[in-house]
Design a protein around this motif. Structure first.
Motif, PDB file in Angstrom:
ATOM      1  N   THR A  99      16.381 -65.153 -61.892  1.00  0.00           N
ATOM      2  CA  THR A  99      15.066 -64.953 -61.267  1.00  0.00           C
ATOM      3  C   THR A  99      15.036 -63.652 -60.475  1.00  0.00           C
ATOM      4  OG1 THR A  99      14.715 -67.346 -61.119  1.00  0.00           O
ATOM      5  CG2 THR A  99      13.370 -65.949 -59.688  1.00  0.00           C
ATOM      6  N   GLN A 102      15.005 -60.621 -62.736  1.00  0.00           N
ATOM      7  CA  GLN A 102      13.674 -60.420 -63.300  1.00  0.00           C
ATOM      8  C   GLN A 102      12.747 -59.756 -62.288  1.00  0.00           C
ATOM      9  OE1 GLN A 102      12.464 -61.659 -66.657  1.00  0.00           O
ATOM     10  NE2 GLN A 102      11.059 -60.012 -66.040  1.00  0.00           N
ATOM     11  N   HIS A 105      13.675 -56.123 -62.072  1.00  0.00           N
ATOM     12  CA  HIS A 105      13.319 -55.455 -63.327  1.00  0.00           C
ATOM     13  C   HIS A 105      11.827 -55.179 -63.393  1.00  0.00           C
ATOM     14  CE1 HIS A 105      12.184 -55.404 -67.654  1.00  0.00           C
ATOM     15  NE2 HIS A 105      13.263 -54.644 -67.748  1.00  0.00           N
ATOM     16  N   ASP A 106      11.032 -56.149 -62.970  1.00  0.00           N
ATOM     17  CA  ASP A 106       9.575 -55.979 -62.988  1.00  0.00           C
ATOM     18  C   ASP A 106       9.129 -54.857 -62.062  1.00  0.00           C
ATOM     19  OD1 ASP A 106       9.458 -58.070 -64.765  1.00  0.00           O
ATOM     20  OD2 ASP A 106       8.769 -59.561 -63.312  1.00  0.00           O
ATOM     21  N   SER A 120      21.191 -63.217 -67.952  1.00  0.00           N
ATOM     22  CA  SER A 120      20.034 -62.329 -68.061  1.00  0.00           C
ATOM     23  C   SER A 120      20.433 -61.113 -68.883  1.00  0.00           C
ATOM     24  CB  SER A 120      19.556 -61.875 -66.678  1.00  0.00           C
ATOM     25  OG  SER A 120      18.552 -60.886 -66.802  1.00  0.00           O
ATOM     26  N   LEU A 122      18.710 -58.444 -68.687  1.00  0.00           N
ATOM     27  CA  LEU A 122      18.015 -57.353 -68.003  1.00  0.00           C
ATOM     28  C   LEU A 122      18.925 -56.532 -67.091  1.00  0.00           C
ATOM     29  CD1 LEU A 122      14.700 -59.222 -67.042  1.00  0.00           C
ATOM     30  CD2 LEU A 122      15.148 -57.764 -69.034  1.00  0.00           C
TER      31      LEU A 122
END
Length: 330
Positions: A99, A102, A105-106, A120, A122
């Motif tokens: 989480t 993410q 990354h966003d 992940s 990412l």
């Protein structure tokens, strides 16, 4: 080492290495799962000793994850809000940690994994050691010492952390080679010396004279087992005991012949991750500054920062190298 522990404890929730606005080119956060035990204290101190941090090119903040995935996810939100340039992540939970990755990354913030893994894809890169290998190594040491027959107990790390999962996988691989060995008990002590001591006290009472080996998935827990064995009036050298990490007390116990340890190079994991964090924050315009790349050479090449995984080798603690390893902790 006592000075190191005191310095880190004094920082409580976070540690900051100050750098002036004029010289701090990058703002990098480190999110280890917790700072109570020595291994993560060594890891965090190694980040502070990275050349880019010491010369002020990087402003470093080390957060204390307090062994809680929710706390770590909140720390990621804070780092996004504060516009950090990169994050180094040591997750407490292999799944829940995704989480936070993410979230970063966003926001366009690169995340470098270190020491423990997260499910992940990412992550920009990962720097750690293969825990399946160390789990196999430590279990094989114990099993060889008891002649591949008898009874053992396993003391696991926090359930759901990658090191616990992979070290157990390695433990079981070694145990499969010794079908005459029985696992009497197998429980978590959450990397805690105190919790492991309680478990071992209970097991010694429940299985008097029946335990020949102790597989501790880290040194702290192996040391807790040793304390319980001594407190019960048993000869600790009559047990085969192994741990992982090469913390200071583990090295001392290994030198005394009370246990075997496998060194996990916290400095290489931390400083390697810092070099990669800077590399990605600068979009590739960076040459590594830590000397760990020269130390491991062809066993862990830099490869222009392009690899997704960097595997730091394990170092078995032996009679020949234990004094040199202890000398690094002065």
């Amino acid at each position: 080492m006592k000075k190191l522990a005191l310095a880190l404890v004094a920082a409580t929730a976070l540690l900051a290495v100050p750098a002036t606005a004029q010289t701090a080119k990058l703002k990098i956060g480190a999110a280890p799962y917790g700072l109570n035990a020595e291994f993560m204290q060594i890891w965090s101190a190694a980040l502070q000793q990275h050349p880019a941090v010491k010369n002020g090119d990087v402003e470093l903040t080390v957060f204390d994850g307090r062994y809680d995935a929710l706390v770590q996810n909140d720390q990621f939100k804070s780092m996004v809000t504060q516009k950090f340039d990169a994050i180094i992540f040591v997750p407490i939970d292999i799944d829940a940690g995704a989480t936070g990755v993410q979230t970063a990354h966003d926001a366009g913030i690169p995340v470098i994994g270190s020491n423990t893994r997260v499910n992940s894809d990412l992550l920009s890169a990962y720097v750690g050691s293969d825990d399946t290998v160390s789990g196999y190594m430590e279990a094989k040491i114990v099993l060889d010492k008891i002649g591949c027959k008898g009874n053992v107990v396993i003391i696991e790390g926090p359930i759901g952390q990658s090191a616990q999962i992979q070290r157990l996988e390695g433990n079981k691989k070694a145990l499969a080679e010794c079908p005459d060995v029985k696992v009497l008990e197998d429980q978590t002590a959450n990397w805690s010396r105190a919790e492991a001591q309680k478990l071992m006290e209970n097991w010694l009472t429940a299985h008097p004279g029946q335990i020949q080996g102790v597989i501790g998935q880290n040194d702290e827990m192996a040391l807790g087992a040793i304390e319980a064995i001594k407190a019960a009036g048993n000869d600790v050298k009559s047990f085969a005991i192994a741990g992982i990490d090469g913390i200071t007390d583990g090295l001392r116990a290994a030198k005394a012949g009370e246990m075997t340890s496998i060194l996990q190079d916290a400095t290489a994991q931390a400083q390697g991750a810092m070099d990669l964090a800077i590399f990605y924050a600068k979009k590739g315009d960076y040459k590594p500054e830590s000397d760990i790349w020269a130390k491991y050479g062809k066993d862990m090449p830099w490869n222009d920062g392009k690899d997704k995984e960097y595997n730091v080798p394990w170092t078995p603690v032996t009679a020949e190298n234990v004094d040199a390893l202890l000398a690094t902790r002065q």
